[in-house]
Design a protein around this motif. Structure first.
Motif, PDB file in Angstrom:
ATOM      1  N   GLU A   1     -13.682 -43.216 -31.156  1.00 18.50           N
ATOM      2  CA  GLU A   1     -15.028 -43.009 -31.666  1.00 18.50           C
ATOM      3  C   GLU A   1     -15.363 -44.116 -32.640  1.00 18.50           C
ATOM      4  N   LEU A   2     -16.665 -44.337 -32.843  1.00 18.11           N
ATOM      5  CA  LEU A   2     -17.147 -45.391 -33.728  1.00 18.11           C
ATOM      6  C   LEU A   2     -17.858 -44.770 -34.914  1.00 18.11           C
ATOM      7  N   ALA A   3     -17.414 -45.125 -36.126  1.00 17.76           N
ATOM      8  CA  ALA A   3     -18.107 -44.740 -37.349  1.00 17.76           C
ATOM      9  C   ALA A   3     -18.890 -45.956 -37.831  1.00 17.76           C
ATOM     10  N   VAL A   4     -20.204 -45.929 -37.646  1.00 21.34           N
ATOM     11  CA  VAL A   4     -21.029 -47.083 -38.016  1.00 21.34           C
ATOM     12  C   VAL A   4     -21.031 -47.265 -39.519  1.00 21.34           C
ATOM     13  N   THR A   5     -21.201 -46.182 -40.275  1.00 22.95           N
ATOM     14  CA  THR A   5     -21.111 -46.200 -41.733  1.00 22.95           C
ATOM     15  C   THR A   5     -20.269 -45.011 -42.168  1.00 22.95           C
ATOM     16  N   ASP A   6     -19.891 -44.998 -43.467  1.00 20.48           N
ATOM     17  CA  ASP A   6     -19.099 -43.885 -43.981  1.00 20.48           C
ATOM     18  C   ASP A   6     -19.859 -42.567 -43.902  1.00 20.48           C
ATOM     19  N   ARG A   7     -21.186 -42.653 -43.916  1.00 24.33           N
ATOM     20  CA  ARG A   7     -21.996 -41.438 -44.006  1.00 24.33           C
ATOM     21  C   ARG A   7     -22.535 -40.969 -42.657  1.00 24.33           C
ATOM     22  N   SER A   8     -22.481 -41.820 -41.645  1.00 28.34           N
ATOM     23  CA  SER A   8     -23.055 -41.447 -40.361  1.00 28.34           C
ATOM     24  C   SER A   8     -22.057 -40.666 -39.524  1.00 28.34           C
ATOM     25  N   ALA A   9     -22.573 -39.811 -38.644  1.00 30.20           N
ATOM     26  CA  ALA A   9     -21.717 -39.068 -37.736  1.00 30.20           C
ATOM     27  C   ALA A   9     -21.092 -40.035 -36.738  1.00 30.20           C
ATOM     28  N   PRO A  10     -19.801 -39.914 -36.449  1.00 29.93           N
ATOM     29  CA  PRO A  10     -19.159 -40.847 -35.516  1.00 29.93           C
ATOM     30  C   PRO A  10     -19.708 -40.686 -34.096  1.00 29.93           C
TER      31      PRO A  10
ATOM     32  N   TRP B   1       5.338 -56.310 -25.898  1.00 28.96           N
ATOM     33  CA  TRP B   1       4.748 -56.018 -27.200  1.00 28.96           C
ATOM     34  C   TRP B   1       3.456 -55.263 -26.937  1.00 28.96           C
ATOM     35  N   LEU B   2       3.323 -54.069 -27.526  1.00 29.31           N
ATOM     36  CA  LEU B   2       2.148 -53.223 -27.331  1.00 29.31           C
ATOM     37  C   LEU B   2       1.452 -52.991 -28.666  1.00 29.31           C
ATOM     38  N   GLY B   3       0.209 -53.447 -28.769  1.00 28.59           N
ATOM     39  CA  GLY B   3      -0.562 -53.252 -29.980  1.00 28.59           C
ATOM     40  C   GLY B   3      -1.812 -52.424 -29.723  1.00 28.59           C
ATOM     41  N   LEU B   4      -2.712 -52.417 -30.700  1.00 27.79           N
ATOM     42  CA  LEU B   4      -4.013 -51.772 -30.591  1.00 27.79           C
ATOM     43  C   LEU B   4      -5.091 -52.816 -30.787  1.00 27.79           C
ATOM     44  N   ARG B   5      -6.202 -52.685 -30.053  1.00 28.80           N
ATOM     45  CA  ARG B   5      -7.263 -53.689 -30.123  1.00 28.80           C
ATOM     46  C   ARG B   5      -8.630 -53.019 -30.017  1.00 28.80           C
ATOM     47  N   VAL B   6      -9.616 -53.626 -30.702  1.00 32.62           N
ATOM     48  CA  VAL B   6     -11.025 -53.316 -30.470  1.00 32.62           C
ATOM     49  C   VAL B   6     -11.667 -54.584 -29.941  1.00 32.62           C
ATOM     50  N   SER B   7     -12.255 -54.504 -28.762  1.00 34.45           N
ATOM     51  CA  SER B   7     -12.883 -55.657 -28.126  1.00 34.45           C
ATOM     52  C   SER B   7     -14.395 -55.542 -28.270  1.00 34.45           C
ATOM     53  N   GLY B   8     -15.007 -56.583 -28.832  1.00 30.68           N
ATOM     54  CA  GLY B   8     -16.454 -56.592 -29.024  1.00 30.68           C
ATOM     55  C   GLY B   8     -16.860 -56.236 -30.439  1.00 30.68           C
ATOM     56  N   THR B   9     -18.067 -56.604 -30.801  1.00 34.10           N
ATOM     57  CA  THR B   9     -18.570 -56.365 -32.153  1.00 34.10           C
ATOM     58  C   THR B   9     -19.277 -55.026 -32.299  1.00 34.10           C
ATOM     59  N   GLY B  10     -19.723 -54.458 -31.193  1.00 34.49           N
ATOM     60  CA  GLY B  10     -20.441 -53.191 -31.255  1.00 34.49           C
ATOM     61  C   GLY B  10     -21.831 -53.281 -31.838  1.00 34.49           C
ATOM     62  N   GLU B  11     -22.403 -54.496 -31.855  1.00 32.70           N
ATOM     63  CA  GLU B  11     -23.733 -54.666 -32.444  1.00 32.70           C
ATOM     64  C   GLU B  11     -24.773 -53.792 -31.745  1.00 32.70           C
ATOM     65  N   GLU B  12     -24.662 -53.652 -30.425  1.00 34.61           N
ATOM     66  CA  GLU B  12     -25.655 -52.851 -29.702  1.00 34.61           C
ATOM     67  C   GLU B  12     -25.521 -51.364 -30.012  1.00 34.61           C
ATOM     68  N   LEU B  13     -24.375 -50.989 -30.612  1.00 42.26           N
ATOM     69  CA  LEU B  13     -24.191 -49.608 -31.052  1.00 42.26           C
ATOM     70  C   LEU B  13     -24.513 -49.438 -32.525  1.00 42.26           C
ATOM     71  N   GLY B  14     -24.982 -50.524 -33.164  1.00 43.14           N
ATOM     72  CA  GLY B  14     -25.325 -50.477 -34.579  1.00 43.14           C
ATOM     73  C   GLY B  14     -24.193 -50.827 -35.512  1.00 43.14           C
ATOM     74  N   ALA B  15     -23.060 -51.298 -34.980  1.00 44.73           N
ATOM     75  CA  ALA B  15     -21.904 -51.580 -35.817  1.00 44.73           C
ATOM     76  C   ALA B  15     -22.095 -52.872 -36.611  1.00 44.73           C
ATOM     77  N   THR B  16     -21.458 -52.923 -37.784  1.00 46.07           N
ATOM     78  CA  THR B  16     -21.400 -54.117 -38.624  1.00 46.07           C
ATOM     79  C   THR B  16     -19.929 -54.398 -38.941  1.00 46.07           C
TER      80      THR B  16
END
Length: 492
Positions: free
Chosen positions: A201-210, A115-130
């Motif tokens: 790539e990470l999109a922190v907000t809808d308006r920020s550059a990824p 079984w092969l899925g997709l995953r994101v590991s970690g919260t990305g807080e240090e990159l500014g993610a919420t």
């Protein structure tokens, strides 16, 4: 967007009807409560409306379950539109502070292929993610003898295509929130070696550059010897269990990366593999036919042969590491009530005494409910206490009240189950002597496979409530009583 009528009471929004019912029992007539997900709706898939946005804008408090229970766009609507300073409470995440019992989400799916899925590991807080941020995993190219398609089949059988090389990967992107993963099907039109290029790539907000994170290439051996891939002598072969193409958001000491996170034995022991040193096997036993349903025509003509790694679990169900369905243990719902009580006191301290009194009375009622559920299910002989259902939402019920989740997973919901798959379910029911299977009322009409097999085996099809109420069950207390009664009646 007009201001909703303001009668002076605090305005509370919740994501689900179950949370709204808990809040109404605490707030009583002093609070106006509205659930964003309508009656009978599926929080996993519900998309917010303009009315929902209006209600969020004028809310004095918002309660979500979170732990990735709700559709991400609903969470994003709350986070983007709730006024600054207004309490925004993720109940499942706060509940542990109030003595809730948390259990991991464990998927022991028995498949003939990996079984092969997709995953994101970690919260990305240090990159500014919420929790409103999203990781974008893009397919940028493929080498191989045929076409490659990666898609998922949603709860009611609708396909959602993420990657399709047939159109040249025109903006083919999978979206995931931080610390989440999803199930997928991977189809290949011809045997041979495929190399899929991916970029994250990470999109922190809808308006920020990824923010660009990482890129890699995933190698598949489709219907050929995985140990003889050119240029990859000695590569590790993933051919069983679970694996995820994983965007690791990294930490302060490690950069983001794209890896293969594997659990080859299905026991929760994960190991990282570098994609350039790993081959994913798609064996000849993964051969299947393109379904006759026209909505799967993107796979080819009906009846044509393709190799496919099937989606392990039915439905568009992005989730994290913790089972989010805490309320199926009544003691966890009591923790929710205490959080709601304390939040209402914070926003409306003048009515603190009333909120304390309301919650105390309701907690007494829930204590009685917990005892009722335990006693009722306890009447079922242990040898018959097996739950077979299509929706993986009852781990807490099983853990709290000693019910074994025998489960039922359709390995490939895009097609009718094979004879082997139907035989496996039949043998499970026969070997465990399961007298009934359980379907949620809002899903029962669409769960044809389990219904047909139950009818063939001459066993009952009984109701069970997971995420939503209906016309018969309109409160949390009624929901848990109905589940206990249904289990006792049909299994006892």
């Amino acid at each position: 967007m007009s201001d909703p009528a303001d009668d002076g009471r605090p305005q509370v929004v919740t994501t689900t009807g179950i949370l709204a019912d808990l809040a109404r029992n605490v707030g009583g007539d002093l609070v106006e409560v509205r659930s964003l997900v309508p009656e009978g709706g599926d929080p996993h898939a519900y998309e917010p409306t303009l009315r929902d946005v209006r209600d969020i804008v004028y809310a004095d408090a918002a309660f979500s379950n979170y732990l990735l229970l709700e559709e991400q766009n609903l969470i994003r609507a709350i986070d983007a539109n709730l006024p600054e300073g207004v309490p925004n409470i993720p109940l499942a995440e706060r509940a542990a502070r109030y003595a809730a019992e948390i259990i991991p989400l464990v998927e022991n799916v028995a498949l003939d292929t990996i079984w092969l899925g997709l995953r994101v590991s970690g919260t990305g807080e240090e990159l500014g993610a919420t929790r409103s941020s999203e990781v974008r995993l893009k397919a940028t190219g493929v080498e191989g003898p045929g076409e490659l398609v990666a898609y998922l089949t949603e709860t009611f059988g609708e396909p959602a295509v993420f990657f399709d090389s047939g159109d040249g990967f025109a903006d083919d992107t999978a979206l995931l929130p931080p610390d989440a993963h999803t199930h997928m099907s991977w189809a290949f039109t011809e045997p041979g070696i495929y190399r899929l290029s991916l970029a994250a790539e990470l999109a922190v907000t809808d308006r920020s550059a990824p923010v660009e994170l990482a890129s890699t290439t995933i190698t598949f051996a489709v219907g050929v010897d995985p140990h003889s891939v050119p240029g990859m002598a000695g590569a590790h072969v993933l051919d069983a269990g679970h694996a995820d193409v994983t965007v690791d958001l990294g930490t302060g000491s490690s950069p983001a990366a794209l890896t293969l996170l594997a659990d080859p034995h299905g026991g929760g022991q994960r190991e990282n593999h570098e994609p350039d040193e790993t081959v994913i096997e798609v064996p000849n036993k993964a051969l299947t036919e393109v379904p006759g349903d026209p909505k799967f025509r993107f796979l080819g003509r009906a009846g044509e042969s393709i190799h496919q790694l099937p989606q392990a679990v039915l439905g568009s169900h992005v989730h994290g590491e913790i089972d989010p369905h805490l309320w199926q243990n009544v003691r966890n719902a009591m923790a929710y009530v205490k959080i709601i009580r304390d939040t209402l006191i914070d926003i409306d301290p003048g009515n603190a005494a009333a909120y304390r009194a309301n919650s105390a009375a309701y907690l007494d009622e829930l204590t009685e409910l917990d005892e009722y559920v335990a006693a009722t299910i306890g009447e079922i002989p242990a040898s018959r206490r097996y739950l077979v259902t299509t929706h993986d939402a009852f781990g807490y019920l099983g853990d709290a009240y000693d019910v074994t989740i025998a489960g039922f997973v359709t390995p490939n919901p895009a097609t009718e189950p094979s004879l082997a798959e139907r035989r496996r379910l039949t043998e499970t029911i026969a070997n465990l002597r399961v007298p009934a299977v359980f379907l949620e009322p809002n899903l029962a009409a669409r769960s044809s496979t389990l219904t047909q097999i139950a009818e063939e085996q001459d066993i009952e099809i009984c109701p069970i409530y997971g995420d939503a109420f209906d016309e018969e069950v309109t409160s949390y207390v009624e929901l848990m009583r109905a589940n206990a009664d249904s289990l006792r009646t049909c299994l006892g």
